[in-house]
Design a protein around this motif. Structure first.
Motif: not given
Ligand code: HEM
Ligand code: SF4
Lengths: 118, 552
Positions: B326-337
């Motif tokens: 997983t990686h940081a998403h631009k929106v808080r509370g989300y991730v890139i999987v």
């Protein structure tokens, strides 16, 4: 020794020549000893461009308890891929076992006239 | 996501019926193979070792859940229940029958999928950052521009008979996840000092027989002039590109021959002649395209998810998955999987119809219906709530899609090689499987860290071996499968072509040699160094010695 192989136009299936017929299994392929007979078969096959694509002769050698294509590439065509049991090998059978066990290979090009023997 | 309109649909349907007629005429013997072959290739249909292969375009690696379900349907109906994702983010079906190919293509068209521009000497599918629209690293959404390129290049009359195939990649983040510098044109979106958006334009990259890293010919092309500038590049290429020798017909050869400066000069001269108002997208059209890539309705969430933190504390497998995939998403509370298609023992890039359906369901439930394909033969769920991560992980694990190995040693790129490809010298897949088996221990893999292994079955380099940290190339030595190792390649922003380690090795020695290389790295590495960094500092020698001297 040689066999004649091609890809069948309608589905891409690997096929082998046997006395004017195309068969699907290497075990049913006609084996040629003489260049002349093989050449005649090849010429006949080339006259069927709407049945098969790119017919060519492959080198075949004696293996334990049968025959196998010399080149690795041609063994894979006669068997199917090695990562999944798809293709001809799905059905199993004696010819499949012989080829699977065969060792020793020549050039992977597989075409009879490309094989360089020492 | 971009939606086709009635014109696009009618166009696809036309294309399907055209191809159906062509196949009928071929089967009826009204066309020879020589006449038919270019036509089938224009529809992505190759003849491989065991059957026909159909290559389906996944424009800029973006799939909707509906498209993924459609691929699953085609895999079940016209193939043996699986498909293979490639380094060009397309999908290949390996067991297609010519007589059924028109039906398969018609089925794909029902969800807007097609196989055009996946073969032949045209502008191919554009590669884009798989984290587009989800990462905070980007300055703009590269898919907007990739879609513009798709529309402009589809059946562009001037560029339908190029000297060779032509590949474009586009990234809008400093970290390059598209291998931009290995493409004929690599585009990197940046903000200039004045705040304006522009492309760094790199040309002449490419792998294959003569690998080259793309060279910059424009630091900052105003975004609005993109299509004009691409047209200028292609025109210079079309004018001078060699058509007499297939091996020399790529733009990389032309750029190398003319020199980057002279090539750039000619492009600028051509660019000056082009009337932008006839080529570049009008602002309204750009805005229309951009509208399709508007961010989905993200929820307002806290940065930390209690559900996820608790689940992670209980479940070490989830913790590892979160760490690696997983990686940081631009929106808080989300991730890139990242979803790895490299489970130990499996074929890199292969996915079963059942797994495709699960991906589609997960995308619908947890990721706004979106899926991405990466050039490393993996998938991405771009917008997953941290709260949902435990459920997503469990669902992936249930179908063998939760392998926590992204960017690690077993996350290997491999082309189909001699198991399928009629051009191959040697197999690639079993070598990947051997290596993955050897490094199956996830702790060890994590300890080794980022290590990119890339394998091709022949010099065409579909497996990107030149730019692997460890590259493996299948060669033919008197009919035996041998493998030549290269070290120190990179396909990322620090792109470089690897150096040959030494004489080729027999198949049985490759995984062991990789182990020896890794041991040298673990011994020599300094704080924070990746394998690639240690190689760059220490050079080839210690590695070479471990494989060729110590072993014998
Ligand atoms: C299985 C059927 C395939 C055939 C017949 C095929 C054929 C080729 C050929 C002839 C080249 C050399 C092009 C050149 O140097 O100009 C090439 C390059 C390439 N192919 Fe394939 N390929 C196949 C599958 C794949 C797959 C599965 C992938 C992805 C895993 C792929 C991705 C690429 C890439 C990335 C290149 C390098 C492009 C470059 O030079 O910039 N191909 N392919
Ligand atoms: S690299 Fe060679 S063997 Fe591998 S898919 Fe490409 S053409 Fe085939």
């Amino acid at each position: 020794m040689m066999a004649l192989t091609a890809s069948r136009l309608i589905d891409g299936e690997v096929v082998f020549w046997n006395r004017g017929q195309w068969v699907e299994r290497f075990g049913q392929a006609e084996l040629f000893e003489a260049d002349e007979v093989a050449g005649q078969a090849e010429a006949a096959a080339k006259g069927q461009p709407n049945v098969v694509i790119d017919p060519y002769l492959i080198a075949v050698s004696e293996a334990e308890d049968g025959f196998a294509p010399v080149a690795y590439r041609e063994r894979l065509r006669a068997l199917g891929p090695t990562n999944l049991r798809h293709g001809k090998q799905e059905e199993g059978g004696h010819d499949v076992e012989v080829i699977t066990r065969a060792v020793g290979v020549a050039r992977s090009g597989g075409r009879h006239n490309l094989i360089k023997r020492k | 996501m971009y939606q086709y309109d009635a014109i696009d649909k009618a166009f696809l349907d036309d294309r399907v019926s055209e191809f159906r007629t062509q196949v009928q005429r071929r089967l009826a013997g009204e066309m020879t193979e020589d006449q038919f072959k270019p036509l089938r290739l224009m529809n992505g249909l190759y003849l491989q070792l065991h059957a026909y292969m159909l290559r389906v375009a996944v424009p800029y690696g973006t799939l909707s859940s509906a498209k993924m379900r459609r691929l699953a349907h085609v895999a079940r109906t016209y193939d043996k229940g699986y498909g293979h994702f490639t380094t060009r983010t397309n999908m290949q079906f390996h067991w297609i029958k010519l007589r059924e190919a028109p039906d398969a293509i018609a089925s794909l068209a029902e969800d807007g999928l097609h196989s055009m521009q996946t073969s032949g000497n045209c502008i191919r599918n554009t590669t884009a950052d798989p984290r587009a629209g989800a990462t905070a690293e980007e300055v703009d959404d590269p898919r907007v521009w990739a879609e513009a390129i798709r529309q402009w290049s589809t059946l562009h009359p001037e560029f339908t008979y190029l000297p060779r195939k032509f590949k474009i990649a586009i990234t809008a983040a400093a970290k390059d996840r598209t291998a931009a510098k290995t493409h004929d044109i690599g585009l990197s979106l940046r903000r200039g000092r004045d705040g304006s958006l522009g492309f760094e334009v790199m040309v002449g990259g490419g792998l294959g027989r003569t690998p080259y890293i793309g060279q910059t010919i424009r630091e900052h092309l105003p975004v609005g002039r993109l299509l004009s500038y691409l047209e200028a590049i292609l025109r210079v290429y079309n004018r001078h590109g060699r058509r007499d020798n297939n091996n020399k017909a790529r733009i990389k050869i032309l750029v190398a021959q003319l020199g980057t400066e002279e090539f750039a000069r000619q492009v600028e001269a051509e660019f000056a002649l082009i009337d932008g108002s006839k080529v570049d997208l009008p602002d309204e059209e750009l805005a229309r395209i951009r509208g399709f890539f508007a961010p989905p309705a993200f929820a307002t969430l806290p940065a930390v998810s209690k559900v996820f933190e608790e689940a992670k504390a209980r479940d070490p497998a989830l913790a590892r998955f979160a760490r690696q995939n997983t990686h940081a998403h631009k929106v808080r509370g989300y991730v890139i999987v990242d979803v790895s298609l490299k489970a130990p023992g499996e074929t890199p890039g292969d996915i079963s119809a059942e797994q495709m359906d699960v991906m589609a369901d997960l995308a619908d439930r947890y990721s706004f219906g979106e899926i991405r394909v990466t050039h490393e033969q993996n998938l991405v769920l771009p917008h997953v709530k941290l709260d949902d991560l435990p459920a997503v992980h469990a669902a992936l694990a249930a179908v063998g899609l939760a392998t926590p190995n992204i960017n690690l040693i077993s996350d290997i790129i491999a082309c189909p090689g001699l198991d399928y490809c009629s051009l191959a010298n040697a197999r690639a897949i079993p070598i990947a499987q051997d290596i993955a088996r050897k490094f199956a221990d996830p702790d060890k893999a994590e300890q080794i860290g980022e290590l990119k292994i890339k394998i091709s079955g022949c010099i065409n380099a579909c497996g990107h071996h030149h730019v692997g940290h460890i590259g493996i190339l299948g060669v033919d030595k008197k009919g035996e499968e041998f493998y030549q190792l290269t070290l120190g390649g990179s396909g990322a922003e620090d792109a470089e072509v690897g150096k040959i380690l030494g004489p080729a090795l027999p198949a049985g020695r490759v995984a062991e040699a990789v182990d020896q290389l890794v041991e040298v790295y673990l011994r020599e590495r300094k704080d924070g160094e990746r394998f690639l960094d240690t190689y760059r500092r220490a050079g080839l020698e210690p590695f070479k010695e471990a494989v060729y001297v110590a072993a014998y």
